[in-house]
Structure formats: structure tokens, C-alpha cells
Design a protein around this motif. Structure first.
Motif, PDB file in Angstrom:
ATOM      1  N   ASP A 130       0.812  -1.220   0.000  1.00 60.23           N
ATOM      2  CA  ASP A 130       0.000   0.000   0.000  1.00 60.23           C
ATOM      3  C   ASP A 130       0.844   1.268   0.000  1.00 60.23           C
ATOM      4  O   ASP A 130       0.372   2.335   0.400  1.00 60.23           O
ATOM      5  N   GLU A 131       2.107   1.160  -0.420  1.00 58.50           N
ATOM      6  CA  GLU A 131       2.934   2.357  -0.516  1.00 58.50           C
ATOM      7  C   GLU A 131       2.331   3.311  -1.537  1.00 58.50           C
ATOM      8  O   GLU A 131       1.765   2.888  -2.550  1.00 58.50           O
ATOM      9  N   SER A 132       2.472   4.608  -1.288  1.00 57.49           N
ATOM     10  CA  SER A 132       1.898   5.582  -2.204  1.00 57.49           C
ATOM     11  C   SER A 132       2.729   6.863  -2.202  1.00 57.49           C
ATOM     12  O   SER A 132       3.572   7.079  -1.334  1.00 57.49           O
ATOM     13  N   ILE A 133       2.486   7.677  -3.218  1.00 64.82           N
ATOM     14  CA  ILE A 133       3.034   9.024  -3.259  1.00 64.82           C
ATOM     15  C   ILE A 133       1.861   9.997  -3.342  1.00 64.82           C
ATOM     16  O   ILE A 133       0.753   9.611  -3.724  1.00 64.82           O
ATOM     17  N   THR A 134       2.104  11.226  -2.973  1.00 66.77           N
ATOM     18  CA  THR A 134       1.054  12.238  -3.021  1.00 66.77           C
ATOM     19  C   THR A 134       1.470  13.341  -3.978  1.00 66.77           C
ATOM     20  O   THR A 134       2.532  13.947  -3.832  1.00 66.77           O
ATOM     21  N   LEU A 135       0.611  13.577  -4.978  1.00 62.12           N
ATOM     22  CA  LEU A 135       0.860  14.634  -5.955  1.00 62.12           C
ATOM     23  C   LEU A 135      -0.374  15.520  -6.063  1.00 62.12           C
ATOM     24  O   LEU A 135      -1.493  15.088  -5.769  1.00 62.12           O
ATOM     25  N   LYS A 136      -0.156  16.743  -6.497  1.00 58.15           N
ATOM     26  CA  LYS A 136      -1.277  17.654  -6.697  1.00 58.15           C
ATOM     27  C   LYS A 136      -1.853  17.416  -8.086  1.00 58.15           C
ATOM     28  O   LYS A 136      -1.168  17.553  -9.098  1.00 58.15           O
ATOM     29  N   VAL A 137      -3.114  17.021  -8.124  1.00 59.22           N
ATOM     30  CA  VAL A 137      -3.828  16.752  -9.372  1.00 59.22           C
ATOM     31  C   VAL A 137      -5.077  17.620  -9.384  1.00 59.22           C
ATOM     32  O   VAL A 137      -5.933  17.497  -8.500  1.00 59.22           O
ATOM     33  N   GLU A 138      -5.156  18.519 -10.360  1.00 58.98           N
ATOM     34  CA  GLU A 138      -6.293  19.452 -10.454  1.00 58.98           C
ATOM     35  C   GLU A 138      -6.502  20.172  -9.130  1.00 58.98           C
ATOM     36  O   GLU A 138      -7.606  20.227  -8.585  1.00 58.98           O
ATOM     37  N   TYR A 139      -5.412  20.705  -8.575  1.00 59.06           N
ATOM     38  CA  TYR A 139      -5.414  21.529  -7.361  1.00 59.06           C
ATOM     39  C   TYR A 139      -5.750  20.751  -6.086  1.00 59.06           C
ATOM     40  O   TYR A 139      -5.982  21.340  -5.042  1.00 59.06           O
ATOM     41  N   LYS A 140      -5.773  19.425  -6.183  1.00 63.79           N
ATOM     42  CA  LYS A 140      -6.064  18.615  -5.002  1.00 63.79           C
ATOM     43  C   LYS A 140      -4.909  17.660  -4.737  1.00 63.79           C
ATOM     44  O   LYS A 140      -4.323  17.110  -5.672  1.00 63.79           O
ATOM     45  N   ASN A 141      -4.580  17.474  -3.467  1.00 58.95           N
ATOM     46  CA  ASN A 141      -3.585  16.471  -3.109  1.00 58.95           C
ATOM     47  C   ASN A 141      -4.186  15.084  -3.324  1.00 58.95           C
ATOM     48  O   ASN A 141      -5.235  14.754  -2.752  1.00 58.95           O
ATOM     49  N   LYS A 147       1.629   0.447  -6.500  1.00 57.48           N
ATOM     50  CA  LYS A 147       1.326  -0.813  -7.174  1.00 57.48           C
ATOM     51  C   LYS A 147       0.397  -0.618  -8.372  1.00 57.48           C
ATOM     52  O   LYS A 147       0.281  -1.506  -9.225  1.00 57.48           O
ATOM     53  N   ASP A 148      -0.282   0.555  -8.467  1.00 59.98           N
ATOM     54  CA  ASP A 148      -1.206   0.814  -9.574  1.00 59.98           C
ATOM     55  C   ASP A 148      -0.529   1.485 -10.767  1.00 59.98           C
ATOM     56  O   ASP A 148      -1.124   1.590 -11.841  1.00 59.98           O
ATOM     57  N   ILE A 149       0.697   1.932 -10.590  1.00 61.19           N
ATOM     58  CA  ILE A 149       1.367   2.694 -11.650  1.00 61.19           C
ATOM     59  C   ILE A 149       1.862   1.759 -12.754  1.00 61.19           C
ATOM     60  O   ILE A 149       2.586   0.791 -12.492  1.00 61.19           O
ATOM     61  N   LEU A 150       1.473   2.056 -13.999  1.00 65.62           N
ATOM     62  CA  LEU A 150       1.960   1.323 -15.172  1.00 65.62           C
ATOM     63  C   LEU A 150       3.270   1.926 -15.665  1.00 65.62           C
ATOM     64  O   LEU A 150       4.248   1.223 -15.891  1.00 65.62           O
ATOM     65  N   TYR A 151       3.262   3.247 -15.855  1.00 63.58           N
ATOM     66  CA  TYR A 151       4.483   3.983 -16.190  1.00 63.58           C
ATOM     67  C   TYR A 151       4.189   5.471 -16.081  1.00 63.58           C
ATOM     68  O   TYR A 151       3.028   5.888 -15.949  1.00 63.58           O
ATOM     69  N   ILE A 152       5.244   6.266 -16.128  1.00 63.25           N
ATOM     70  CA  ILE A 152       5.127   7.716 -15.974  1.00 63.25           C
ATOM     71  C   ILE A 152       5.789   8.385 -17.160  1.00 63.25           C
ATOM     72  O   ILE A 152       6.912   8.025 -17.543  1.00 63.25           O
ATOM     73  N   GLU A 153       5.108   9.373 -17.719  1.00 63.51           N
ATOM     74  CA  GLU A 153       5.612  10.068 -18.905  1.00 63.51           C
ATOM     75  C   GLU A 153       5.735  11.565 -18.629  1.00 63.51           C
ATOM     76  O   GLU A 153       4.841  12.172 -18.051  1.00 63.51           O
ATOM     77  N   SER A 154       6.838  12.135 -19.060  1.00 67.08           N
ATOM     78  CA  SER A 154       7.045  13.574 -18.917  1.00 67.08           C
ATOM     79  C   SER A 154       6.303  14.321 -20.020  1.00 67.08           C
ATOM     80  O   SER A 154       6.358  13.944 -21.190  1.00 67.08           O
ATOM     81  N   MET A 155       5.612  15.395 -19.641  1.00 68.41           N
ATOM     82  CA  MET A 155       4.866  16.234 -20.593  1.00 68.41           C
ATOM     83  C   MET A 155       5.226  17.695 -20.311  1.00 68.41           C
ATOM     84  O   MET A 155       4.506  18.393 -19.607  1.00 68.41           O
ATOM     85  N   ASP A 156       6.380  18.144 -20.815  1.00 71.07           N
ATOM     86  CA  ASP A 156       6.878  19.494 -20.545  1.00 71.07           C
ATOM     87  C   ASP A 156       7.024  19.710 -19.031  1.00 71.07           C
ATOM     88  O   ASP A 156       7.819  19.055 -18.395  1.00 71.07           O
ATOM     89  N   ILE A 161       0.745  10.170 -15.334  1.00 66.36           N
ATOM     90  CA  ILE A 161       0.915   8.891 -14.663  1.00 66.36           C
ATOM     91  C   ILE A 161      -0.166   7.932 -15.163  1.00 66.36           C
ATOM     92  O   ILE A 161      -1.364   8.160 -14.955  1.00 66.36           O
ATOM     93  N   TYR A 162       0.278   6.875 -15.840  1.00 65.03           N
ATOM     94  CA  TYR A 162      -0.650   5.870 -16.363  1.00 65.03           C
ATOM     95  C   TYR A 162      -0.874   4.812 -15.282  1.00 65.03           C
ATOM     96  O   TYR A 162       0.080   4.298 -14.691  1.00 65.03           O
ATOM     97  N   LEU A 163      -2.149   4.487 -15.041  1.00 67.82           N
ATOM     98  CA  LEU A 163      -2.519   3.613 -13.927  1.00 67.82           C
ATOM     99  C   LEU A 163      -3.277   2.383 -14.392  1.00 67.82           C
ATOM    100  O   LEU A 163      -3.930   2.399 -15.447  1.00 67.82           O
ATOM    101  N   GLN A 164      -3.174   1.326 -13.587  1.00 67.30           N
ATOM    102  CA  GLN A 164      -3.903   0.085 -13.863  1.00 67.30           C
ATOM    103  C   GLN A 164      -5.395   0.297 -13.662  1.00 67.30           C
ATOM    104  O   GLN A 164      -5.835   0.701 -12.592  1.00 67.30           O
ATOM    105  N   ASP A 165      -6.189   0.045 -14.705  1.00 67.78           N
ATOM    106  CA  ASP A 165      -7.659   0.116 -14.641  1.00 67.78           C
ATOM    107  C   ASP A 165      -8.183   1.470 -14.182  1.00 67.78           C
ATOM    108  O   ASP A 165      -9.252   1.559 -13.561  1.00 67.78           O
ATOM    109  N   GLN A 166      -7.435   2.536 -14.452  1.00 69.29           N
ATOM    110  CA  GLN A 166      -7.863   3.891 -14.092  1.00 69.29           C
ATOM    111  C   GLN A 166      -7.414   4.860 -15.188  1.00 69.29           C
ATOM    112  O   GLN A 166      -6.428   4.590 -15.882  1.00 69.29           O
TER     113      GLN A 166
END
Length: 237
Positions: A130-141, A147-156, A161-166
Motif C-alpha cells: 500500500d505504498e503511495s506518493i502524493t501529488l497535486k492533481v487538479e489543485y487537489k492532493n 502498485k497501480d502505476i503502469l508507467y510515468i511520462e514527462s509532458m513538458d 501517470i498511467y494507472l492500472q484500470d484507471q
């Protein structure tokens, strides 16, 4: 690791060579069959780690038989006909041994199987819960489970963050800062624009990583050495 193998070839001499090479390699148990139908029945029954399969066997074609391969069994094609190499690629064969092949060439092919098996073991046994990171997404933490992360891509100035089934998430953060949030033994940067979880990697070359979901991601020239870390990482218990 004891590798359980089956070898199918209508030429007894070819099977003797494979058996000899397996004994020389060590930690390999091999059963051989000159009858391809009997051999494939055993493959389906015992589900070995590895199948050595000839292509031209009388009226039967090994390429057609390979489509019946059970999940989890890796394939190495053995044949005197080089034109079948493309068929092997389409079947996702680990390697293609062109007869007559040397022990050195055989050893290289088996090493690939062990490497792929190790990666698959990591995928089947994720090394975090259940490890996780916290990022601001649309002004919300937003808490994102590793374990849900498929891969991460830089966009400028953002990362996607691409996620499993999300649906993917976008956050205004640099790739460098994102990488610093992630455990280095579980995520590797393979390109200036991509970070991938180790346990999602099905296979890799110096130019490309293939994830288990079929996604192909390029490997940056200056990051190819990072993939060597995977071979040194301990497998999950």
C-alpha cells in the motif's frame, strides 16, 4: 532455479545434442520427444518452464503447434531453416536457434529465458503493498498507490501517470522531482521522458522496454545502463 524443459524434434540426434547441452548448462531437467503430438500433450500436462521446438517435423509444423503453448512456458525454436525466424518473433519466442548451433549460442538463449523468468517473477510478486506518493492533481492532493502505476511520462512541465484500470493523471511536477519520490529499487528511469516500475517489465533490449500490458517504451541511449540494475535486483519472496 531448476529449469524444467521439454524438447520436441523428429531427429533423435538433435535431441541428444540438446540433452547434452542441458546437462552441461546445469540445473536443467529435460524430457525429449520425437513425436510432436505426444510431446505437445506432455507440454500441456506438465507445463515446463521452457520448450525447445523444431519447426519442420514431417507433415507437422512446429509453428502451428506453438500456438497451443500453455501460459508461462517459454519457447525457443530450433530449425535448420532460417526463414522461420520471423515466425518465431511473431510467436514471441525467446530465441531462434539455427541448426547446427553451438553450446555458446545455446547458453545465450537459455540465459535469456532465466532473465525473462526473473522479470516475470517480479511481476507476479509485487514488492510493495500500500505504498503511495502524493501529488497535486487538479489543485487537489491525490494519493497514488505505487502498485497501480503502469508507467510515468514527462509532458513538458507536467508528468502523466498511467494507472492500472484507471484514467491517467496529470500533475505539475518535474520528472526529476517525481523520480525522487519513488523508491529507486522499484522504479527506473529508462528515458528522459519515461519512468517504469520494475515489476511491470516483461522484456527489454538496449532500445526498448516491453511492459506486460503490451506497451512498448523507448530506452534513451544514456539510460540503457539503468536496465542492468534489474538483473541485480533480488526477487520478491
Amino acid at each position: 532455479m531448476k529449469i524444467k524443459c521439454v524438447a520436441i524434434d523428429d531427429e533423435p540426434m538433435a535431441l541428444e545434442i540438446i540433452t547434452s547441452f542441458c546437462q552441461r548448462y546445469g540445473d536443467m531437467e529435460v524430457k525429449t520427444f520425437t513425436n510432436p503430438l505426444t510431446g505437445m500433450e506432455q507440454v500441456k500436462k506438465i507445463k515446463p518452464h521452457l520448450l525447445f521446438l523444431d519447426v519442420e517435423m514431417g507433415d507437422l509444423n512446429g509453428i502451428e503447434l506453438a500456438h497451443e503453448l500453455p501460459a508461462g512456458t517459454f519457447l525457443i525454436l530450433t530449425t535448420a531453416y532460417a526463414q522461420y525466424a520471423l515466425d518465431g518473433f511473431e510467436l514471441n519466442a525467446i530465441d531462434f536457434l539455427h541448426k547446427p548451433f553451438s553450446y555458446t549460442r545455446f547458453e545465450k538463449a537459455v540465459d535469456k529465458v532465466i532473465e525473462r523468468y526473473s522479470l516475470q517473477s517480479l511481476s507476479n510478486n509485487p514488492v510493495f503493498t500500500d505504498e503511495s506518493i502524493t501529488l497535486k492533481v487538479e489543485y487537489k492532493n491525490t494519493h497514488i498507490k505505487l502498485k497501480d502505476i503502469l508507467y510515468i511520462e514527462s509532458m513538458d512541465n507536467y508528468v502523466r501517470i498511467y494507472l492500472q484500470d484507471q484514467p491517467p493523471l496529470m500533475s505539475q511536477i518535474s520528472m526529476k522531482s517525481t523520480q525522487e519520490l519513488l523508491p529507486p529499487e522499484k522504479f527506473i528511469r529508462i528515458h528522459k521522458s519515461f519512468i517504469v516500475p520494475v515489476h511491470r517489465i516483461a522484456s527489454f533490449t538496449q532500445k526498448e522496454v516491453l511492459l506486460y500490458n503490451g506497451t512498448r517504451i523507448p530506452v534513451g541511449r544514456s539510460y540503457s545502463k539503468e536496465l542492468k540494475m534489474i538483473e541485480q535486483m533480488p526477487q520478491a519472496e
